[in-house]
Scaffold this motif. Structure first.
Motif, PDB file in Angstrom:
ATOM      1  N   ALA A  11       0.843  -1.203   0.000  1.00 32.22           N
ATOM      2  CA  ALA A  11       0.000   0.000   0.000  1.00 32.22           C
ATOM      3  C   ALA A  11       0.880   1.256   0.000  1.00 32.22           C
ATOM      4  CB  ALA A  11      -0.934  -0.004   1.200  1.00 32.22           C
ATOM      5  N   ALA A  12       1.923   1.239   0.800  1.00 35.75           N
ATOM      6  CA  ALA A  12       2.827   2.399   0.862  1.00 35.75           C
ATOM      7  C   ALA A  12       3.543   2.572  -0.478  1.00 35.75           C
ATOM      8  CB  ALA A  12       3.831   2.223   1.999  1.00 35.75           C
ATOM      9  N   ARG A  13       3.985   1.442  -1.073  1.00 31.72           N
ATOM     10  CA  ARG A  13       4.666   1.531  -2.372  1.00 31.72           C
ATOM     11  C   ARG A  13       3.719   2.041  -3.464  1.00 31.72           C
ATOM     12  NH1 ARG A  13       7.344  -2.984  -0.425  1.00 31.72           N
ATOM     13  NH2 ARG A  13       5.935  -4.436  -1.428  1.00 31.72           N
ATOM     14  N   ARG A  14       2.430   1.624  -3.409  1.00 28.62           N
ATOM     15  CA  ARG A  14       1.469   2.105  -4.419  1.00 28.62           C
ATOM     16  C   ARG A  14       1.324   3.617  -4.341  1.00 28.62           C
ATOM     17  NH1 ARG A  14      -1.452  -2.673  -3.511  1.00 28.62           N
ATOM     18  NH2 ARG A  14      -2.559  -1.693  -1.800  1.00 28.62           N
ATOM     19  N   GLU A  15       1.263   4.153  -3.145  1.00 27.37           N
ATOM     20  CA  GLU A  15       1.165   5.604  -2.985  1.00 27.37           C
ATOM     21  C   GLU A  15       2.425   6.287  -3.524  1.00 27.37           C
ATOM     22  OE1 GLU A  15       0.419   6.453   1.113  1.00 27.37           O
ATOM     23  OE2 GLU A  15      -1.476   5.352   1.127  1.00 27.37           O
ATOM     24  N   ASP A  16       3.584   5.686  -3.213  1.00 27.57           N
ATOM     25  CA  ASP A  16       4.848   6.260  -3.709  1.00 27.57           C
ATOM     26  C   ASP A  16       4.913   6.191  -5.240  1.00 27.57           C
ATOM     27  OD1 ASP A  16       5.617   6.842  -1.156  1.00 27.57           O
ATOM     28  OD2 ASP A  16       6.956   5.095  -0.942  1.00 27.57           O
TER      29      ASP A  16
END
Length: 169
Positions: A25-30
């Motif tokens: 989820a964090a990587r998708r936002e990044d």
């Protein structure tokens, strides 16, 4: 209270899955932020290229304007040098005497004196003869007028006597 905590009830595999999901989820936002930054960068680069291109175009246009302006000035000078003489000689009626007036204006003299100067410069000997003849006619005007009346009355040539002064040295 610690024993009732949901984190202790999970197995290590479940914990790993939850950590992986949170990381994804964090990587998708990044990744979304990076993709937006890339799009913004591409848009700004396109605007910069457009501005640089229009700056070159403006400089080229100013150069073209300068050259066309200089060409127009040169054509205007040429037209001002050629057209008045052409119009004066070919278009205007001869009774207007434009070429003669232009010659006198060029010499900065009245037409009579300008004409004398042109004749004197063009053919000095012929002008001297004209001037000598004018002096003789002027000095003998009354005698010549009486002689002309006699010739008209007789309807033929008549002899007349005129006086000629010696040439001034």
């Amino acid at each position: 209270m610690i024993a009732r905590s949901p984190a202790l009830a999970m197995t290590p595999e479940q914990m790993a899955q939850r950590i992986a999901a949170a990381g994804n989820a964090a990587r998708r936002e990044d990744q979304a932020a990076l993709a937006k930054a890339g799009e913004d960068k591409a848009r700004i680069m396109a605007e910069l290229r457009s501005l640089a291109g229009s700056a070159w175009t403006r400089a080229d246009q100013k150069n073209r304007q300068l050259w066309f302006g200089l060409g127009g000035v040169a054509a205007g000078i040429l037209a001002c040098a050629v057209l008045p003489g052409l119009v004066a000689r070919e278009v205007a009626p001869t009774s207007w005497q434009w070429p003669e007036r232009m010659a006198a204006r060029t010499l900065d003299m009245p037409m009579w004196e300008g004409g004398q100067r042109l004749m004197r410069t063009s053919a000095p000997g012929a002008f001297a003869n004209i001037a000598a003849g004018d002096r003789i006619v002027t000095a003998n005007r009354e005698v010549l007028e009486a002689c002309r009346k006699r010739a008209n009355k007789a309807r033929k040539e008549v002899r007349c006597t005129v006086r000629v002064a010696p040439a001034a040295s």
